[in-house]
Design a protein around this motif. Structure first.
Motif, PDB file in Angstrom:
ATOM      1  N   GLY A 100       0.813  -1.217   0.000  1.00  0.00           N
ATOM      2  CA  GLY A 100       0.000   0.000   0.000  1.00  0.00           C
ATOM      3  C   GLY A 100       0.840   1.258   0.000  1.00  0.00           C
ATOM      4  O   GLY A 100       0.543   2.220  -0.717  1.00  0.00           O
ATOM      5  N   LEU A 101       1.904   1.253   0.796  1.00  0.00           N
ATOM      6  CA  LEU A 101       2.783   2.423   0.829  1.00  0.00           C
ATOM      7  C   LEU A 101       3.546   2.581  -0.476  1.00  0.00           C
ATOM      8  O   LEU A 101       3.745   3.710  -0.951  1.00  0.00           O
ATOM      9  CB  LEU A 101       3.747   2.329   2.011  1.00  0.00           C
ATOM     10  N   LEU A 102       3.968   1.476  -1.072  1.00  0.00           N
ATOM     11  CA  LEU A 102       4.639   1.567  -2.372  1.00  0.00           C
ATOM     12  C   LEU A 102       3.697   2.098  -3.452  1.00  0.00           C
ATOM     13  O   LEU A 102       4.081   2.954  -4.251  1.00  0.00           O
ATOM     14  CB  LEU A 102       5.183   0.208  -2.803  1.00  0.00           C
ATOM     15  N   ALA A 103       2.483   1.596  -3.475  1.00  0.00           N
ATOM     16  CA  ALA A 103       1.517   2.065  -4.475  1.00  0.00           C
ATOM     17  C   ALA A 103       1.202   3.545  -4.272  1.00  0.00           C
ATOM     18  O   ALA A 103       1.114   4.308  -5.248  1.00  0.00           O
ATOM     19  CB  ALA A 103       0.249   1.234  -4.405  1.00  0.00           C
ATOM     20  N   THR A 104       1.062   3.944  -3.025  1.00  0.00           N
ATOM     21  CA  THR A 104       0.822   5.365  -2.725  1.00  0.00           C
ATOM     22  C   THR A 104       1.997   6.215  -3.174  1.00  0.00           C
ATOM     23  O   THR A 104       1.821   7.288  -3.757  1.00  0.00           O
ATOM     24  CB  THR A 104       0.568   5.557  -1.218  1.00  0.00           C
ATOM     25  N   GLY A 105       3.201   5.735  -2.914  1.00  0.00           N
ATOM     26  CA  GLY A 105       4.383   6.474  -3.332  1.00  0.00           C
ATOM     27  C   GLY A 105       4.500   6.587  -4.836  1.00  0.00           C
ATOM     28  O   GLY A 105       4.876   7.634  -5.359  1.00  0.00           O
ATOM     29  N   ILE A 106       4.175   5.509  -5.539  1.00  0.00           N
ATOM     30  CA  ILE A 106       4.244   5.545  -7.001  1.00  0.00           C
ATOM     31  C   ILE A 106       3.264   6.571  -7.556  1.00  0.00           C
ATOM     32  O   ILE A 106       3.612   7.386  -8.412  1.00  0.00           O
ATOM     33  CB  ILE A 106       3.978   4.152  -7.600  1.00  0.00           C
ATOM     34  N   VAL A 107       2.049   6.540  -7.056  1.00  0.00           N
ATOM     35  CA  VAL A 107       1.041   7.486  -7.554  1.00  0.00           C
ATOM     36  C   VAL A 107       1.378   8.920  -7.161  1.00  0.00           C
ATOM     37  O   VAL A 107       1.328   9.831  -7.986  1.00  0.00           O
ATOM     38  CB  VAL A 107      -0.365   7.091  -7.046  1.00  0.00           C
ATOM     39  N   ALA A 108       1.754   9.105  -5.886  1.00  0.00           N
ATOM     40  CA  ALA A 108       1.989  10.465  -5.406  1.00  0.00           C
ATOM     41  C   ALA A 108       3.289  11.057  -5.956  1.00  0.00           C
ATOM     42  O   ALA A 108       3.319  12.218  -6.366  1.00  0.00           O
ATOM     43  CB  ALA A 108       2.004  10.493  -3.881  1.00  0.00           C
ATOM     44  N   ARG A 148       3.468  23.611 -12.300  1.00  0.00           N
ATOM     45  CA  ARG A 148       4.157  23.216 -11.081  1.00  0.00           C
ATOM     46  C   ARG A 148       3.260  23.211  -9.844  1.00  0.00           C
ATOM     47  O   ARG A 148       3.736  22.940  -8.747  1.00  0.00           O
ATOM     48  CB  ARG A 148       5.365  24.109 -10.844  1.00  0.00           C
ATOM     49  N   THR A 149       1.993  23.466  -9.985  1.00  0.00           N
ATOM     50  CA  THR A 149       1.117  23.464  -8.811  1.00  0.00           C
ATOM     51  C   THR A 149       0.947  22.062  -8.234  1.00  0.00           C
ATOM     52  O   THR A 149       0.655  21.920  -7.045  1.00  0.00           O
ATOM     53  CB  THR A 149      -0.276  24.043  -9.150  1.00  0.00           C
ATOM     54  N   TYR A 150       1.152  21.050  -9.059  1.00  0.00           N
ATOM     55  CA  TYR A 150       1.022  19.674  -8.591  1.00  0.00           C
ATOM     56  C   TYR A 150       2.263  19.201  -7.833  1.00  0.00           C
ATOM     57  O   TYR A 150       2.235  18.164  -7.195  1.00  0.00           O
ATOM     58  CB  TYR A 150       0.769  18.722  -9.770  1.00  0.00           C
ATOM     59  N   ALA A 151       3.351  19.937  -7.926  1.00  0.00           N
ATOM     60  CA  ALA A 151       4.631  19.505  -7.359  1.00  0.00           C
ATOM     61  C   ALA A 151       4.609  19.430  -5.834  1.00  0.00           C
ATOM     62  O   ALA A 151       5.482  18.819  -5.238  1.00  0.00           O
ATOM     63  CB  ALA A 151       5.743  20.444  -7.817  1.00  0.00           C
ATOM     64  N   LYS A 152       3.621  20.013  -5.200  1.00  0.00           N
ATOM     65  CA  LYS A 152       3.552  20.000  -3.738  1.00  0.00           C
ATOM     66  C   LYS A 152       3.214  18.629  -3.174  1.00  0.00           C
ATOM     67  O   LYS A 152       3.409  18.384  -1.996  1.00  0.00           O
ATOM     68  CB  LYS A 152       2.529  21.027  -3.262  1.00  0.00           C
ATOM     69  N   VAL A 153       2.723  17.724  -3.991  1.00  0.00           N
ATOM     70  CA  VAL A 153       2.339  16.391  -3.532  1.00  0.00           C
ATOM     71  C   VAL A 153       3.523  15.427  -3.567  1.00  0.00           C
ATOM     72  O   VAL A 153       3.528  14.420  -2.849  1.00  0.00           O
ATOM     73  CB  VAL A 153       1.170  15.853  -4.403  1.00  0.00           C
TER      74      VAL A 153
END
Length: 74
Positions: free
Chosen positions: A30-38, A52-57
């Motif tokens: 779950g943490l790996l999948a979250t990291g890949i998406v985020a 660049r507004t998305y770069a904060k995630v």
């Protein structure tokens, strides 16, 4: 930026394939999948949309990667 995202995506997807043999596969996967998406998803969005507004995630995705690898210790 997109090269780093694709490299991290590749490495962590390979690790995700091995998640079922981890001690806590749901947490690790779950943490790996979250990291890949985020992280990777955010880097892809910044590179392709040139916004660049998305770069904060991205730091949250990096934290998820660190937490996933740390979860293997316990």
């Amino acid at each position: 930026m997109c090269f780093i995202a694709s490299l991290y995506h590749l490495v962590h997807t390979a690790a995700l394939v091995g998640a079922p043999i981890a001690k806590n596969p749901n947490i690790f996967g779950g943490l790996l999948a979250t990291g890949i998406v985020a992280f990777s998803g955010t880097c892809y969005a910044v590179a392709f949309l040139e916004d660049r507004t998305y770069a904060k995630v991205a730091p949250l995705g990096g934290f998820a990667f660190i937490a996933a690898w740390g979860s293997l210790l316990f």
